[in-house]
Design an enzyme around this catalytic site. Structure first.
Site, PDB file in Angstrom:
ATOM      1  N   SER A   1       1.039  -1.231   0.095  1.00 53.86           N
ATOM      2  CA  SER A   1       0.104  -0.069  -0.067  1.00 53.86           C
ATOM      3  C   SER A   1       0.705   1.254   0.012  1.00 53.86           C
ATOM      4  O   SER A   1       2.157   1.164   0.313  1.00 53.86           O
ATOM      5  CB  SER A   1      -0.890   0.183   1.430  1.00 53.86           C
ATOM      6  OG  SER A   1      -1.618   1.198   1.504  1.00 53.86           O
TER       7      SER A   1
ATOM      8  N   TYR B   1      -1.761   0.084  10.082  1.00 50.51           N
ATOM      9  CA  TYR B   1      -1.828  -0.663   8.998  1.00 50.51           C
ATOM     10  C   TYR B   1      -0.569  -0.140   7.874  1.00 50.51           C
ATOM     11  O   TYR B   1       0.191  -1.015   7.400  1.00 50.51           O
ATOM     12  CB  TYR B   1      -3.260  -0.004   7.972  1.00 50.51           C
ATOM     13  CG  TYR B   1      -3.408  -0.551   6.555  1.00 50.51           C
ATOM     14  CD1 TYR B   1      -4.096  -1.651   6.288  1.00 50.51           C
ATOM     15  CD2 TYR B   1      -3.336   0.209   5.654  1.00 50.51           C
ATOM     16  CE1 TYR B   1      -4.015  -2.064   5.218  1.00 50.51           C
ATOM     17  CE2 TYR B   1      -3.549   0.159   4.257  1.00 50.51           C
ATOM     18  CZ  TYR B   1      -3.761  -1.053   3.980  1.00 50.51           C
ATOM     19  OH  TYR B   1      -3.982  -1.516   2.808  1.00 50.51           O
TER      20      TYR B   1
END
Lengths: 275, 465
Positions: free
Chosen positions: A170, A183
């Site tokens: 990501s 995250y």
């Protein structure tokens, strides 16, 4: 873990090695016979990518946690033209069973050209700030479990001196921000691991691809109030990136310069930003 | 392994996104009128509903692409369950042409799959950006109504899920009352999770096209009579001109070409109407000019050519968001059908009332409905003539005219189409659809729409601008 083949054919039976002929002349690309393993197949991005592969006549083995959702995805991909679909219901957090799962999948496909690792969770950042168990859960699902899978898969590919390992990381892993650094750090760890793995095995003929999507319109990001990319466009870029064996792929591509800037903001300013 | 896997993982079912506090609502219908705030919840899996409503006391309404014009796809202050993420193709049998798909699949997505396999939609509306579920819920019709009936006639079965979790398999044989209530049931009977659709074989994307100019409704009906064996027929009508050009138009005919051709999927549309046009952009002069151009674009009174199916069926889909042309206020449609006995007289009177009102309709479409009965309890099509017009919303003009036209329709024994409506009164609705009280018994207690609340309201209140 339950293992099941969607296709009633036994795994040992000979697979079609030529392009499947479609009524009405669907012309799949030259890579139709590709054997692809998809981990986290019911994730929004993986499903969209698989639809493209299915319409090209690929052979797919799908792993996901929820059997009902997996069955719906498998039926869709079969309808869209996948030459073969195998499925397994498994919780990929359960690293003890990875070896068994992966060898079953590859037996079922009778080989593997591409693996797409697409499972992951966004987690709950405020909760993870208070509750270490939740923080550890995010790190486990997004970082530890992929490392376990890639350990097995990279050695399989090195032995055969071929293969593409495409892993969804990501943009959030490029720099920690207060809004989602659990995250983000899980994906940062994953990106660093992939860079190292690539450095080790690219020379062995194995492509390790780090995919860094920005926010994409999928169920995972339903609660995020930001502009999101269309999942089908993202999927197209990923398929093309895999075909070209790109090392690192920002999707949509605009995120590459944006993240370059974000990475280069001096920390004494960055720490004061609300990001 | 250090981490407990029994711990619940972040749910894949999203919570509702917050409703827009002001300004643009989270979900608009195609006419962009009325504007109602609602929270929008995306459905991605057949199992999401009704669990996704747990803890919510709001009413809900399943919606798809929001291509219906008025408030049949709106629910003021409620929860809209948008199905477009639930778009999987579950099965296709090339021998029977039967496709099974989740209800959020759009007709565009179905065509992308079906055309390369040599199949086409049995019935298609003027836009392909509607969902399968929406097509069933509005029992939509196309240019081939006389030979094919409406959409529901080609749906062998579907699954309906009620808000209490009951799953009902519906077909002519299984639970036929639910089947007939849900076809044309405006989404009010529950959520359609998946449906079957019987596609029809084609050998080419091409349409053998003919365009014929006509003057007046009688000439249109003569042409229609003369071309009975053509599958698709539709007319565009100039509703602005008066005098010798009154009700002039172009009669358009098409058949799927019998000559085998390439069956590639359609390209993505590239044009987007980029901004809201100012309110004055569509006025009598500009619309009149457009209508004259359209009439004479076809240089000769009669042309014959071969056309791709995209411009034939979906001319407006080439420009995404074309509804922005109508500016901030949005647009309303007026779509009626009249039985044959009053078709000519009634249409003539309605067209004259429109031409005299000073309101210019940019697009007017005239078709005929055949005798194949629709399966829905609340379906719109009935044998006779059908007319659809777009109007810009002008304060103090548009809605009084619509009420008058609605009453004229009622007097001539016709009816209006809920999917296109933002203005019919409860008295009009209840006369047009005498089955409505029987239908109301099949409505899901958790589900309603702004339209339903409006037309079943017995206090006589209605919308005005």
């Amino acid at each position: 873990m339950t293992l099941s083949a969607f296709d009633p054919q036994p795994a040992t039976q000979t697979r079609p090695t030529t392009q499947p002929v479609h009524a009405g002349g669907v012309s799949p690309s030259a890579k139709v016979t590709r054997k692809i393993l998809v981990l986290g197949a019911t994730s929004g991005i993986a499903e969209a990518v698989c639809r493209i592969w299915a319409s090209q006549g690929a052979q797919l083995f799908l792993v996901a946690r929820n059997s009902e959702k997996l069955a719906a995805v498998a039926a869709d991909l079969k309808t869209r033209g996948a030459a073969y679909i195998g499925t397994a219901v498994a919780d990929l957090d359960d690293t003890d069973h990875h070896a068994e799962l992966l060898s079953h999948a590859i037996n079922s496909l009778t080989g593997m050209d591409v693996a797409l690792l697409a499972h992951g969770i966004l987690g709950d950042q405020p909760r993870a700030e208070q509750d270490f168990h939740h923080a550890a859960h995010i790190l486990h699902t997004n970082f530890v479990a992929p490392v376990s899978l890639l350990t097995w898969l990279s050695n399989y590919c090195v032995q055969r001196r071929s293969g593409v390992l495409a892993v969804i990381s990501s943009v959030a892993g490029d720099r920690g921000r207060k809004s989602n650094y659990l995250y983000g750090s899980s994906k940062a760890g994953l990106s660093a691991y992939l860079a190292g793995l690539r450095n080790r095995i690219d020379r062995e003929g194995v492509t390790v691809m780090t995919i860094k999507p920005g926010p994409v319109d999928t169920p995972m990001t339903a609660n995020m109030n930001v502009k999101k990319a269309d999942v089908n466009k993202v999927a197209e870029s990923i398929v093309k990136g895999i075909d070209k064996r790109v090392d690192t792929l920002y999707v949509p591509f605009q995120w590459a310069p944006i993240m370059w800037v974000v990475r280069h903001i001096p920390e004494r300013f960055f720490k004061k930003l609300n990001l | 392994m250090p981490v407990s896997t029994a711990e619940p993982v972040a749910s894949t079912i999203p919570a509702a996104s917050a409703p827009a506090a002001s300004g643009k609502p989270a979900f608009e219908s195609w006419g962009r009128y009325p504007r109602h705030n609602a929270r929008v919840v995306q459905l991605h899996w057949q199992s999401d509903f009704p669990g996704i409503l747990a803890g919510s006391h709001d009413s809900a309404l399943p919606v798809g692409m929001g291509r219906s014009y008025g408030d049949v796809c709106l629910l003021n202050g409620g929860t809209l369950l948008q199905t477009t993420g639930m778009n999987r193709l579950l099965d296709f049998d090339p021998d029977t042409g039967i496709l099974t798909a989740e209800s959020g699949a759009t007709l565009a997505q179905i065509l992308d799959f079906a055309v390369p396999h040599g199949f086409f939609l049995p019935v298609t509306p003027g836009t392909k950006y509607v969902t399968l579920g929406g097509a069933i819920a509005n029992d939509i019709h196309g240019k081939n109504h006389e030979v094919a009936g409406s959409f529901g006639n080609h749906v062998p079965c579907f699954e309906l899920v009620r808000s209490d979790g009951t799953r009902i398999l519906c077909s002519r044989r299984d639970n036929p009352d639910w089947f007939h209530a849900t076809i044309g049931g405006m989404g009010l009977t529950g959520l359609i999770t998946w449906a079957q659709l019987r596609l029809k074989p084609i050998v080419s994307r091409a349409i053998d096209y003919e365009g014929i100019q006509f003057h007046g409704i009688n000439e249109f009906l003569e042409l229609k009579q003369r071309h009975k064996d053509v599958e698709y027929t539709v007319s565009w009508v100039d509703c602005v001109s008066t005098g010798k050009n009154f009700a002039r138009g172009i009669f358009m005919l098409g058949d799927h070409s019998k000559v085998p051709g390439e069956l590639k999927p359609s390209p993505e549309p590239r044009l987007v109407f980029p901004f809201e046009a100012p309110g004055f952009a569509l006025n009598r002069t500009s619309v009149s000019a457009f209508n004259t151009l359209f009439f004479h674009k076809q240089r000769k009174p009669h042309v014959k050519t071969i056309q791709d199916y995209e411009p034939f069926f979906y001319p407006l889909d080439a420009i995404l968001h074309w509804n922005r042309m109508y500016g901030r206020n949005g647009l309303v449609q007026f779509q009626y059908s009249l039985p044959w006995e009053t078709a000519v007289e009634g249409t003539d009177a309605i067209l004259r009332a429109i031409a005299n009102s000073g309101l210019a309709s940019f697009l007017a479409v005239l078709k005929t409905f055949g005798d194949i009965p629709s399966l829905g309890m609340m379906s719109f099509p009935q044998p006779g003539i059908m007319f659809a017009l777009d109007f810009p919303i002008k304060t103090g003009i548009t809605f009084p005219l619509l009420e008058r036209l609605g009453d004229m329709t009622l007097d001539y024994g016709g009816r209006l189409y809920p999917a296109k409506d933002a203005a019919m009164t409860s008295r009009q609705f209840q006369t047009f659809y005498p089955n409505w009280e029987r239908f109301a018994r099949f409505r899901d207690p958790m589900i309603t729409s702004s339209f339903w609340e409006r037309v079943t309201d017995t206090t006589g209140a209605r919308l005005t601008v």
